[in-house]
Design a protein around this motif. Structure first.
Motif, PDB file in Angstrom:
ATOM      1  N   SER A   1       0.929  -1.126  -0.025  1.00 24.04           N
ATOM      2  CA  SER A   1       0.114   0.187   0.080  1.00 24.04           C
ATOM      3  C   SER A   1       0.935   1.397  -0.051  1.00 24.04           C
ATOM      4  CB  SER A   1      -0.789  -0.059   1.076  1.00 24.04           C
ATOM      5  OG  SER A   1      -1.590   1.190   1.188  1.00 24.04           O
ATOM      6  N   LYS A   2       0.428   2.267  -0.800  1.00 18.31           N
ATOM      7  CA  LYS A   2       1.118   3.310  -0.866  1.00 18.31           C
ATOM      8  C   LYS A   2       1.026   4.254   0.528  1.00 18.31           C
ATOM      9  CE  LYS A   2       0.798   4.019  -5.849  1.00 18.31           C
ATOM     10  NZ  LYS A   2       0.484   5.081  -6.976  1.00 18.31           N
ATOM     11  N   LYS A   3      -0.026   3.981   1.604  1.00 13.18           N
ATOM     12  CA  LYS A   3      -0.146   4.701   2.738  1.00 13.18           C
ATOM     13  C   LYS A   3       0.880   4.361   3.599  1.00 13.18           C
ATOM     14  CE  LYS A   3      -5.099   4.987   2.277  1.00 13.18           C
ATOM     15  NZ  LYS A   3      -6.566   4.688   2.663  1.00 13.18           N
ATOM     16  N   GLN A   4       1.701   3.376   3.578  1.00  6.78           N
ATOM     17  CA  GLN A   4       2.770   3.100   4.759  1.00  6.78           C
ATOM     18  C   GLN A   4       3.963   2.276   3.941  1.00  6.78           C
ATOM     19  OE1 GLN A   4      -0.707   1.607   5.893  1.00  6.78           O
ATOM     20  NE2 GLN A   4      -0.189  -0.235   4.265  1.00  6.78           N
ATOM     21  N   ASN A   5       4.974   2.365   4.422  1.00  6.24           N
ATOM     22  CA  ASN A   5       6.180   1.993   4.069  1.00  6.24           C
ATOM     23  C   ASN A   5       6.340   0.490   4.394  1.00  6.24           C
ATOM     24  OD1 ASN A   5       9.129   2.002   2.746  1.00  6.24           O
ATOM     25  ND2 ASN A   5       9.591   1.544   4.817  1.00  6.24           N
ATOM     26  N   VAL A   6       5.908   0.211   5.497  1.00  7.41           N
ATOM     27  CA  VAL A   6       5.989  -1.021   6.064  1.00  7.41           C
ATOM     28  C   VAL A   6       4.825  -1.603   6.961  1.00  7.41           C
ATOM     29  CG1 VAL A   6       6.901   0.097   8.497  1.00  7.41           C
ATOM     30  CG2 VAL A   6       7.590  -2.371   7.886  1.00  7.41           C
ATOM     31  N   GLU A   7       4.713  -2.848   7.116  1.00  5.83           N
ATOM     32  CA  GLU A   7       3.586  -3.425   8.006  1.00  5.83           C
ATOM     33  C   GLU A   7       3.767  -4.658   8.720  1.00  5.83           C
ATOM     34  OE1 GLU A   7       0.700  -4.142   4.695  1.00  5.83           O
ATOM     35  OE2 GLU A   7       1.319  -5.941   4.290  1.00  5.83           O
ATOM     36  N   LEU A   8       3.261  -5.232   9.483  1.00  5.53           N
ATOM     37  CA  LEU A   8       3.738  -6.256  10.479  1.00  5.53           C
ATOM     38  C   LEU A   8       2.812  -7.410   9.968  1.00  5.53           C
ATOM     39  CD1 LEU A   8       5.350  -7.236  12.772  1.00  5.53           C
ATOM     40  CD2 LEU A   8       3.779  -6.443  14.239  1.00  5.53           C
ATOM     41  N   LYS A   9       3.391  -8.557   9.594  1.00  7.64           N
ATOM     42  CA  LYS A   9       2.639  -9.578   9.280  1.00  7.64           C
ATOM     43  C   LYS A   9       2.692 -10.768  10.590  1.00  7.64           C
ATOM     44  CE  LYS A   9       4.704 -12.969   6.600  1.00  7.64           C
ATOM     45  NZ  LYS A   9       4.323 -14.414   7.352  1.00  7.64           N
ATOM     46  N   ALA A  10       1.566 -10.658  10.972  1.00  5.15           N
ATOM     47  CA  ALA A  10       1.396 -11.256  12.390  1.00  5.15           C
ATOM     48  C   ALA A  10       1.672 -12.651  12.318  1.00  5.15           C
ATOM     49  CB  ALA A  10       0.055 -11.165  12.855  1.00  5.15           C
TER      50      ALA A  10
END
Length: 477
Positions: free
Chosen positions: A103-112
């Motif tokens: 997503s362009k809204k954030q650079n990083v996400e946490l894959k749980a």
């Protein structure tokens, strides 16, 4: 829909990879996690509160925040986690891998990999709802919960950053930080608006004071700083002060924080005003640099136009007018004041705000007030009649008085006359001693910290920039 399908494909591709089991997960704040620019599947642990929950086919999306950042961390989880009590407001601990976000809204996400609900939240009765924007007046009803909202979180992070910036300014300027007492036996301001301190239990002899003299919560650390200015050339303090004012105004509290400084070998108000202006501008620039998103939130939703007004204050030199000039300006004003301006009368909030507007919405120093308006310790200018003292107030847009200061009367004979006139000679004998033993010309000032926050953020009511406001008829928590 295209973005949703991209997210779903990304989740499935990540899910097909084997989950690492070796090595403990590193604990990260949300702010630190979001700062990772090139995530490579690092295993981390994040603890915080759920700000939103949404499910999309086989994927569950959570936004988690721990108060370290205005921005939330997106957690992406398998739909099997949906059976957990993952409600808005619940506290969670999430273990997983930091991965690039499609997503362009954030650079990083946490894959749980693991989500543990630490504390459930009854979202139906919780007074705040996701995506709802509440007036500050409404939030004030919930002093125990309002810190969980975006706007209060932003204000409190700005408050924290401003506190650090003020300490940094004084440290870099060579000031020594002094802890002045909260319990004191003097009334620095002479206004009599004091909270008296007494033990809750009855003493054996009711007529006796616990400290042998009447004791009060401090209204100012100034006199204690003056003691220290006999050993250190530059000192400051930053702590709580108390005024028993029966006021429900938008700029008064019974408990608030004061930044106070005292400088030795100072002989002109101009020297004091340079420090005051430097403190305001340096602190504000630091806050704007370190908390841009939090400040922007306040300027956007609380005070539209405040950004431009603040930039105008920062890029212009502060103006200087005398009290006499201020009264003349007010007398010529076409505006009708509730309190008619007269020489020898104090300036009221309506006067202060008019003067700032008249001066182009630039902060303005008002100097040389009538001697009869000010406390005994302010230095006599030797003019008149009627006489004036070397006092200065800094007036700022939207707030009025922000700073107050003066040169101190270091000449023993003048000080004795003032104390005798007020019947305070015996009470302040120790203060006279300071003039007998190596006194020097000195001066200082105080700044109301909550008013400063009102000024830079554009918050109308002072009760909204302090975590737990104390005012007449209100002491919640």
């Amino acid at each position: 829909m295209l973005a949703a399908r991209c997210l779903l494909r990304a989740w499935r591709s990540c899910s097909s990879a084997p989950r690492p089991t070796a090595g403990p997960a590193a604990a990260l704040s949300v702010r630190a996690a979001l700062a990772v620019r090139s995530p490579g599947g690092e295993r981390v642990k994040v603890q915080g509160w759920i700000r939103s929950v949404r499910s999309q086919k086989e994927v569950l999306f959570l936004h988690v925040n721990d108060g370290s950042s205005l921005e939330n961390l997106q957690v992406v989880a398998d739909s099997s986690f949906a059976s957990r009590d993952l409600a808005f407001g619940s506290s969670v601990e999430v273990h997983g891998q930091l991965v690039p976000s499609p997503s362009k809204k954030q650079n990083v996400e946490l894959k749980a990999e693991k989500i543990e609900v630490v504390g459930n939240c009854d979202a139906k009765t919780f007074p705040f709802k996701y995506k709802e924007r509440y007036p500050l007046e409404y939030l004030r009803q919930f002093p125990h919960l309002r810190c969980r909202t975006n706007v209060q979180g932003a204000i409190l992070r700005v408050r924290s950053e401003a506190t650090a910036a003020i300490h940094s300014f004084f440290k870099e300027s060579g000031f020594v930080h002094i802890h002045t007492p909260i319990i004191t036996s003097n009334d620095c301001e002479g206004a009599g608006e004091l909270f008296q301190v007494e033990p809750s239990s009855k003493m054996q002899v009711p007529e006796e004071n616990f400290f042998n003299v009447p004791a009060f919560l401090t209204v100012s650390g100034q006199l204690h700083l003056e003691v220290m200015s006999g050993a250190f050339t530059q000192v400051f303090t930053f702590g709580p002060t108390f005024r028993a004012e029966n006021s429900q105004s938008r700029r008064h509290l019974a408990e608030f924080y004061m930044v106070e400084a005292e400088i030795s070998f100072v002989e002109s108000l101009q020297d004091l005003m340079k420090v005051m202006e430097g403190l305001f501008k340096t602190t504000t620039m630091t806050v704007l640099s370190n908390c841009p998103e939090d400040v922007e939130l306040c300027h956007r939703f609380i005070a539209p136009g405040q950004k431009d007004r603040l930039e105008h204050m920062l890029k212009n030199n502060f103006l200087i007018i005398s009290y006499t000039e201020a009264v003349e300006i007010l007398k010529r004003a076409s505006q009708n004041f509730t309190f008619p301006p007269e020489w020898g009368a104090d300036l009221h909030t309506e006067h202060e705000k008019y003067l700032v507007k008249h001066c182009g919405n630039v902060p303005v120093f008002v100097v040389n007030y009538p001697l009869t308006l000010k406390p005994f310790y302010m230095r006599d200018n030797g003019d008149g009649p009627p006489p004036t003292v070397a006092a200065v107030d800094l007036l700022v847009p939207g707030v009025g008085e922000l700073f107050g200061g003066s040169l101190r009367e270091e000449r023993p004979h003048f000080l004795k006359q003032q104390l005798a006139r007020l019947g305070l000679t015996e009470t302040y004998q120790w203060y006279l001693d300071l003039r007998r033993f190596g006194s020097v010309p000195h001066g200082g000032f105080g700044m109301g910290f909550e008013r400063y926050l009102q000024c830079i953020l554009g918050v109308d009511n002072i009760k909204d920039v302090i975590p737990f406001p104390r005012f007449t008829h209100s002491c919640l928590l």
